[in-house]
Write an enzyme that holds these catalytic residues in place. Structure first.
Site, PDB file in Angstrom:
ATOM      1  N   LEU A   1     -89.725 -66.189 -53.289  1.00  0.00           N
ATOM      2  CA  LEU A   1     -88.924 -65.998 -54.705  1.00  0.00           C
ATOM      3  C   LEU A   1     -87.504 -66.103 -54.357  1.00  0.00           C
ATOM      4  CD1 LEU A   1     -89.271 -64.767 -57.618  1.00  0.00           C
ATOM      5  CD2 LEU A   1     -88.851 -62.550 -56.563  1.00  0.00           C
ATOM      6  N   ASP A   2     -86.795 -66.907 -55.381  1.00  0.00           N
ATOM      7  CA  ASP A   2     -85.184 -66.936 -55.352  1.00  0.00           C
ATOM      8  C   ASP A   2     -85.022 -67.762 -54.023  1.00  0.00           C
ATOM      9  OD1 ASP A   2     -85.086 -65.838 -57.665  1.00  0.00           O
ATOM     10  OD2 ASP A   2     -84.546 -63.833 -56.997  1.00  0.00           O
TER      11      ASP A   2
END
Lengths: 286, 286, 286, 286
Positions: free
Chosen positions: B229-230
């Site tokens: 994520l991210d």
């Protein structure tokens, strides 16, 4: 003309927010025949505090102004500072080997665009001696090669602060962690430049981290130093775009320029009493 | 004039770096009487890979060009893509309630400054229906109110990709975490806009975090989505200055504008084949 | 390892545009077993010219590379330059009283982030002597107090260029108009910094003009000097925001910083052979 | 809690500078039990005028506040305005064919980040009708094909202003010169976006001019319209970097984005009473 001997002062005033503060503050100024030239204020919804900075021309002694405003501050449970506008702030610079930030500070001080005077550049290496000499600034180096040496170095910092009436200490790529005790003693008057923008990359060699992550922007953050490393209140931040083609080395070069500019602007804000603390945030009256 | 029926193609070429590559690539173009109009290349010292993008005018079929370059790519253990310059890329937009990113993408597509066509805006709420309608773009909404619903939503994404020949999927403030499986299936063609600059503030409500921290800059990052994520490869980043006086709400407003601009620029780079992957970093031939 | 004695060269190549150029240029490199590391090219739709810059590693003498590329250039009616990558360019600085641009150039040269060597700072006042001395750079001042003195000053410029093999002349806030004859002699190797962004405010005291007009941005332009004052090809431009509250004096200070940064970046581009001329426009291979 | 029915007002106050003004103004507020929440002031050294803007919470009618401040203004030969904070300003948009500025204004108004309401978009072509329809805004088009038609168009502008209580008129790429008479009638409430930064390139097709000149930055200027074309007081300016590789067409696209952002920010400043006029300069209380 009414002003026989005109004085220009800078005033900061903070207190818990409420009605009537500005009227009371300006009332004290009016009673002394002062003329407010520049004024900024801010009420913080986060902390419920009121902040004000203004410059005022008056023909009375600064003492009278200070006393009058002190009375107002007492009434509002607040704090006031008054200073001569444009006075050179006595600033000690702590450095190491890298010249770019020290050079920027001294050259801006020299041409008059940064209102500081530097009684001492103190470093843990000799490299910056000729630079200080060029600008006619005293220089002293003390190696830091162990915990005892670090404690001795910080003791020397305290001595200079005391003997030379130092108001502000600037870490100009000093590259050492300041002890929590010294951080506390110098709370609100110890400024550091962080080579990357916070809270981006922390710790060692942020340009290598930034390069590895493939960022498209790099930057610098000037902040107050607290015992909580790299988490002190932010004063100024700047960024510049970079492409994939920039090597780590080139990113460091770009970083040097942006660090020097950002630190210089933060020191200028401090010296002009434009930074007020609102909890862990700064109010900047630019 | 030699070009009876002139075609303009965009080519990307990547392979392990070594001598003679450009000569071989351009040799294939010369044999087909092609004329290179714009060309960029990069050799990555980190991964030892070579990257090239060029636009070429030729009067042969694109197939011939592709076949010839494919032969060169085989020789260098590399990969080649060829496409018609300016062709509209078939792009599915996933949205939720916030209109600013979807609106920016559709309006730029409409005026011709973003070479995409949008067969479907798929959202988990109805709010964006009138916006899609205004731009004459099909819209579909499916609530996501549980794990099953999410799996069904992602199944619908796969269906649309397959039925509509979707090339690129854009998360335009979609606000949901994409499953690791779908991330893997769409590796390199799933773009997200992160509301803050990475690796700054991650997770929920970054503007509140940025406000609390008292930052002086806020920004946005467009990046490829990976299961991590991210942390996917960064495509584009922009920032804008903010002062202490900006509320969280105002920072969100400022953030909306910068998110829309940053995402649009990243989608444009993708649609023009200007993004190549160098490990976890992007090479941007802007 | 094949490269007994590896050399890194920078090459620029320009000619009328047409098919096959890159293939021919890279062919010459391949024949010499060279490896192209970084390459950029551009075809100008305005002038129909082709521009290329690349860096190449090779184990042959640079002479062989130059001869081979010269042959290609002849075939395409073009021009080629070859140089050692990273070589320090022999640069004369012309100054007056203001130190900021001279200081930026010398300090970047000192730390190695600007590949120039400065055989002489020549000025029409004494003020910059200590600065040059600090950086160990020869300094000479000659007053310019009339047309004869100006002609003598420019004659001295020509002498130094000839005796010291000067390649580039930089006007670092020199504040004098260079004669049309000298402009012509130094075409393409005489760089000036203009204190405001062109074609904004021309002539005297642009910051006063900018202040009077209430602009919200000020900036600087680095450009080649031509006989047509302030109209030479633009190399680099930067701006910074200002508010109504900035005085003319403050705008000058802000301007000094941006002038120094912009001029330094332009000189670096020149020293790295990243500027090619396309009529009255520059092609910047950054 | 003291505030039975709390009202938030925005006040602007200007007068010839002198001592005691702020004290008098805030005194009037204190007498009404008002609480100042945000305040900015500026004394212009150029014109000798004082400028102040503040937001105040009070539980009295706005009339009482206005009357009290009017008394103070009279004493200082000044002017005061009071308004409800956040009130939607009645704004007429004049357009032509290009949608980008009109679209930006209407979409920001829709999401609540621009405090205007738009009783009419008036254009000289039909192209923008569907855009206005999408946002539920009345639209009217009238061709301008001669001097008479232009006079009739402007007569219609006057009618709408009168009938609809229009406060602000925005030229959103209207592409027509407004008559000197109408400029005078709408002094200080007619805003234009200039496609290029003033005082850069004036007149027709500035992007073609900027391209021909080889600029490295392009931008936009939002300004008040005066009879002196493109010379009205500047409100906001923005720039963005461009390279030699950008075509005139691409520069126009980049320009469209920056025009929309700059115009929107200027209209927002106006609607929030953040623009005060200091002769030919603007004071922006941002």
């Amino acid at each position: 003309m009414a002003y026989a001997c005109l004085v220009r002062s800078v005033v900061t005033f903070t207190c818990p927010d409420g009605p009537g503060i500005v009227h009371s503050v300006t009332g004290a100024v009016v009673l002394l025949d002062g003329n407010i030239l520049e004024s900024q204020q801010y009420s913080s919804p986060d902390t419920g505090r009121f902040f004000m900075r203004f410059e005022v021309e008056h023909d009375t002694a600064r003492d009278s102004l200070h006393t009058a405003l002190k009375d107002v501050a007492r009434r509002y449970h607040g704090e006031v500072t008054t200073d001569e506008a444009g006075r050179l702030v006595r600033t000690m610079i702590l450095g190491s080997k890298a010249p770019h930030c020290v050079s920027a500070l001294l050259s801006h001080a020299r041409v008059g665009s940064l209102p500081i005077t530097v009684p001492l550049v103190l470093a843990n290496h000799d490299d910056l001696a000729p630079l200080a000499q060029f600008y006619g600034v005293p220089f002293e180096s003390r190696p830091i090669d162990g915990d005892d040496a670090k404690a001795a170095f910080e003791q020397r910092v305290r001595e200079v602060i005391s003997q030379q009436d130092i108001e502000l200490v600037v870490l100009a790529r000093y590259m050492r962690i300041v002890s929590p005790e010294l951080c506390d003693e110098l709370a609100g008057r110890l400024i550091n430049i962080h080579h990357s923008f916070l809270p981006g990359f922390k710790g060692a060699d942020p340009y290598a981290q930034a390069h590895a992550r493939g960022v498209k922007l790099i930057g610098a953050t000037a902040h107050f130093v607290t015992a909580d490393l790299d988490e002190g209140p932010i004063i100024a931040q700047r960024v510049t775009p970079v492409t994939h083609a920039r090597s780590v080395q080139q990113m460091r070069e770009i970083g040097r320029d942006i660090e020097a500019v950002t630190l210089t602007s933060a020191v200028k804000l401090w010296a002009e009493h434009r930074i007020l603390l609102d909890g862990v945030r700064t109010v900047i009256f630019d």
